[in-house]
Write a protein that holds these residues in place. Structure first.
Motif, PDB file in Angstrom:
ATOM      1  N   CYS A 257       0.780  -1.147   0.083  1.00 17.04           N
ATOM      2  CA  CYS A 257       0.001   0.064  -0.187  1.00 17.04           C
ATOM      3  C   CYS A 257       0.769   1.217  -0.137  1.00 17.04           C
ATOM      4  N   SER A 258       2.139   1.070   0.551  1.00 15.62           N
ATOM      5  CA  SER A 258       3.078   2.331   0.684  1.00 15.62           C
ATOM      6  C   SER A 258       2.279   3.557   1.165  1.00 15.62           C
ATOM      7  N   CYS A 282      -0.374   2.394   7.132  1.00 19.52           N
ATOM      8  CA  CYS A 282       0.577   1.077   7.080  1.00 19.52           C
ATOM      9  C   CYS A 282       2.117   1.444   6.567  1.00 19.52           C
ATOM     10  N   CYS A 285       5.161  -1.743   5.114  1.00 17.35           N
ATOM     11  CA  CYS A 285       5.427  -2.428   4.027  1.00 17.35           C
ATOM     12  C   CYS A 285       6.632  -1.526   3.305  1.00 17.35           C
ATOM     13  N   CYS A 380      -2.483  -5.578   3.216  1.00 16.19           N
ATOM     14  CA  CYS A 380      -1.030  -4.914   2.490  1.00 16.19           C
ATOM     15  C   CYS A 380      -0.148  -6.326   2.705  1.00 16.19           C
TER      16      CYS A 380
HETATM   17 ZN   LIG Z   1       1.507  -1.471   3.671  1.00 17.15          ZN
END
Ligand SMILES: [Zn+2]
Length: 410
Positions: A257-258, A282, A285, A380
């Protein structure tokens, strides 16, 4: 006496009791009726009994994303019903001509003419099985192989195109999907989270549905992807589903998802009805290769050839910054997700890997850039890896991406 006879034999039991007339033919009719009802009940009972074999099988259309399949290269050992048995390692091509299947032995050294002489008619349907524990071996156009457990059902689709379906045990299918949808090296708890998602997704389908092997259903690449860690993750979470307020969660997952996931509003444009379907932050990641922005410049002329509606601009975004609406210079509008899909289909999925994208009209070129990979909704996968590395178990990982959800045995 005709009407009386009719009355006595009607289904109205009160009138039958009151009737004093009992003709032998009437008893015979009643017996036939009772027998018919009994047979009907038995047939109904048989029809509604679960067929254990059928219930434990899944049918998957293979190579659904590859376009029309002209031929299928198989490697022995395999059998086609009682018609043919292929020896180990020998290569065969299954093709369709005028709606009929033909099998011919091929080797890289044989000439085409020699190959054609060995063509054998199979009929309109081939049920292919194997005694090999690895499954039926299919050679792909690039020379690599894939193995499929269960049976392959091959039939003509039109006059010269093949339809290939794999009828496979549910457990083998799920283990392969877990492996096909995850990268090697994914931590155990992240794989277990994936396993629960895969099993929850299966609630969307009913017995007899034909799945596809693409991400439209779930990626399924056969027995080679039933990696030992995927099997262990499935064994540890067997029959577990992700629930939200007593209903199965709308399952979505993506690569990275960045920074922030999105709710399914990105797909539908409407506010989600389920509380567990929401956007969460998030940063787990960060180790993904898609964390940083990727940009591509496309010459305007080439861009307008594929997108004649003109230069695009982003009109609205969701809470995570993903475009909800894209407007073109000719006034037409499209959903951000729809635009992202078209860019992937027309220009390649590497051009704009994530749905959090930017568009810059720089005159001679249109510059596109994005962060993340995949649609960005739900779990994610790179983030799940990060959370597992931080010590969270699969239940906590799932709760993180689907707040308020619970893992339940179903
Ligand atoms: Zn993520």
């Amino acid at each position: 006496m005709e009407p009386e006879l009719y009355t006595a034999c009607s289904a109205d039991s009160e009138r039958i009791k009151q009737s004093t007339y009992r003709a032998p033919v009437c008893y015979a009719d009643k017996m036939v009726q009772k027998l018919s009802r009994l047979l009907f009940c038995i047939a109904l009972l048989i029809a509604t009994q679960p067929d254990a074999r059928a219930e434990n099988e899944v049918t998957v259309e293979l190579f659904a994303a590859r376009g029309p399949l002209q031929s299928l290269v198989l490697r022995g050992p395999f059998t086609i019903a009682s018609k043919f048995a292929a020896p180990p390692e020998q290569r065969f091509v299954l093709q369709c001509e005028d709606g009929q299947l033909f099998l011919r032995s091929v080797s890289r050294t044989q000439t085409a003419a020699a190959n054609n002489r060995k063509s054998m008619p199979i009929g309109q349907r081939a049920v292919i099985a194997t005694s090999s524990p690895r499954g039926i071996c299919i050679e792909l156009p690039d020379g690599t192989t894939r193995h499929y457990r269960g049976n392959l059902l091959v039939a003509p689709k039109g006059t010269a195109v093949l339809s290939v379906k794999n009828k496979v045990h549910y457990d083998a299918y799920i283990a392969s999907v877990i492996g096909s949808e995850s990268l090697p090296g994914t931590p155990e708890e992240a794989l277990k989270a994936q396993s629960v998602l895969v099993q929850t997704l299966m609630l969307r389908y009913h017995q007899g549905d034909i799945l596809q092997d693409t991400t439209q259903t779930q990626a399924y690449s056969g027995a080679d992807y039933e990696r030992p860690e995927a099997r262990r993750a499935y064994a540890a979470t067997r029959a577990q589903k992700l629930m939200c307020n007593g209903r199965p969660v709308n399952i979505y997952f993506h690569s990275a998802c960045s920074g922030r996931t999105s709710s399914s509003r990105l797909f539908a444009g409407k506010k989600p009805t389920m509380p567990c379907d929401t956007s969460v932050e998030c940063s787990y990641c960060k180790n993904s290769p898609f964390w940083r922005k990727k940009a591509v410049k496309i010459p305007r002329r080439l861009y307008l050839r594929d997108f004649p509606d003109g230069a695009p601009s982003i009109e609205s975004r969701d809470d995570a910054g993903r475009p909800l609406t894209v407007r073109y210079s000719n006034g037409h509008k499209e959903s951000g997700y729809g635009y992202w899909l078209r860019i992937g289909q027309k220009l390649g999925w590497d051009k704009l890997p994530g749905t959090r994208f930017e568009i810059r009209d720089r005159g001679a070129v249109i510059e596109l850039s994005s962060t993340g990979a995949g649609h960005g909704i739900g779990l994610c996968q790179w983030g799940a890896r990060g959370l597992a590395d931080e010590g969270l178990n699969y239940r906590a990982i799932l709760r993180y991406y689907f707040p308020g959800s619970t893992v339940e045995a179903k």
